[in-house]
Design an enzyme around this catalytic site. Structure first.
Site, PDB file in Angstrom:
ATOM      1  N   ILE A   1      -3.376   3.949   2.389  1.00 58.43           N
ATOM      2  CA  ILE A   1      -3.634   3.914   3.829  1.00 58.43           C
ATOM      3  C   ILE A   1      -4.737   4.905   4.209  1.00 58.43           C
ATOM      4  O   ILE A   1      -5.375   4.756   5.241  1.00 58.43           O
ATOM      5  CB  ILE A   1      -2.342   4.159   4.645  1.00 58.43           C
ATOM      6  CG1 ILE A   1      -2.549   3.751   6.109  1.00 58.43           C
ATOM      7  CG2 ILE A   1      -1.883   5.608   4.497  1.00 58.43           C
ATOM      8  CD1 ILE A   1      -1.283   3.724   6.940  1.00 58.43           C
ATOM      9  N   TYR A  24       0.832  -1.201   0.000  1.00 58.16           N
ATOM     10  CA  TYR A  24       0.000   0.000   0.000  1.00 58.16           C
ATOM     11  C   TYR A  24       0.868   1.252   0.000  1.00 58.16           C
ATOM     12  O   TYR A  24       2.050   1.198   0.312  1.00 58.16           O
ATOM     13  CB  TYR A  24      -0.951   0.014   1.207  1.00 58.16           C
ATOM     14  CG  TYR A  24      -0.268   0.185   2.534  1.00 58.16           C
ATOM     15  CD1 TYR A  24      -0.088   1.454   3.098  1.00 58.16           C
ATOM     16  CD2 TYR A  24       0.214  -0.914   3.253  1.00 58.16           C
ATOM     17  CE1 TYR A  24       0.541   1.614   4.321  1.00 58.16           C
ATOM     18  CE2 TYR A  24       0.837  -0.762   4.472  1.00 58.16           C
ATOM     19  CZ  TYR A  24       1.000   0.504   5.003  1.00 58.16           C
ATOM     20  OH  TYR A  24       1.628   0.666   6.206  1.00 58.16           O
ATOM     21  N   CYS A  25       0.239   2.359  -0.381  1.00 55.92           N
ATOM     22  CA  CYS A  25       0.892   3.671  -0.329  1.00 55.92           C
ATOM     23  C   CYS A  25      -0.045   4.627   0.419  1.00 55.92           C
ATOM     24  O   CYS A  25      -0.764   4.199   1.309  1.00 55.92           O
ATOM     25  CB  CYS A  25       1.250   4.171  -1.729  1.00 55.92           C
ATOM     26  SG  CYS A  25      -0.168   4.424  -2.824  1.00 55.92           S
ATOM     27  N   ARG A  26      -0.050   5.880   0.053  1.00 54.51           N
ATOM     28  CA  ARG A  26      -0.919   6.838   0.736  1.00 54.51           C
ATOM     29  C   ARG A  26      -2.329   6.821   0.150  1.00 54.51           C
ATOM     30  O   ARG A  26      -3.300   6.684   0.870  1.00 54.51           O
ATOM     31  CB  ARG A  26      -0.325   8.253   0.661  1.00 54.51           C
ATOM     32  CG  ARG A  26      -1.093   9.270   1.496  1.00 54.51           C
ATOM     33  CD  ARG A  26      -0.511  10.658   1.381  1.00 54.51           C
ATOM     34  NE  ARG A  26      -0.746  11.243   0.068  1.00 54.51           N
ATOM     35  CZ  ARG A  26      -1.866  11.842  -0.318  1.00 54.51           C
ATOM     36  NH1 ARG A  26      -2.880  11.945   0.507  1.00 54.51           N
ATOM     37  NH2 ARG A  26      -1.978  12.337  -1.535  1.00 54.51           N
TER      38      ARG A  26
END
Length: 103
Positions: A94, A66-68
Site C-alpha cells: 500500500i 496487498y500488504c504494507r
C-alpha cells in the site's frame, strides 16, 4: 500457474471496472485501521488460509492482495496457490498506492 504482479495503475483500473475482483488486505488489524484501499477485505496473513474461503469460495475468482511494502504478499501468494486458487494478482504494498485510502 504463475502469480501476476500488478502495477498500481493496472490494479486501480481493474478494480474500478471489474466488480468480480476480491481485494484482500493481508496486513494486521492495526495497519488496516491506519488506512486501507476502499472496498478491501481485511484478512491478516496468519489467518489467510483459514478465512479466505469465506470470501472467495470460487477458486477461479480473481483475487488481488496487498500488504504494507510487498514482502508479505509473496507468502500470501504461495499460500493461495497451494490451496488451489488460480487467478491471483500481487499488488505489492500500500506504500506505493497513490490513490484514495480510507480509515
Amino acid at each position: 500457474m504463475s502469480i501476476e504482479k500488478l502495477n498500481v495503475q493496472e490494479a486501480k483500473a481493474n478494480l474500478d471496472t471489474n466488480k468480480e475482483i476480491i481485494l484482500i488486505d493481508i496486513r494486521s488489524r492495526a495497519e488496516y485501521e491506519e488506512g486501507h484501499i476502499p472496498g478491501c477485505i481485511q484478512i491478516p496473513l496468519p489467518e489467510l488460509e483459514m478465512r479466505i474461503e469465506e470470501v472467495a469460495p470460487d477458486f477461479d475468482q480473481p483475487i488481488y492482495y496487498y500488504c504494507r511494502s510487498g514482502v508479505r504478499t509473496l507468502t500470501a501468494g504461495a499460500i493461495l496457490e497451494h490451496m488451489g486458487y488460480t487467478n491471483l494478482y500481487d499488488m505489492g504494498g500500500i506504500m506505493s498506492w497513490p490513490y484514495e485510502i480510507e480509515k
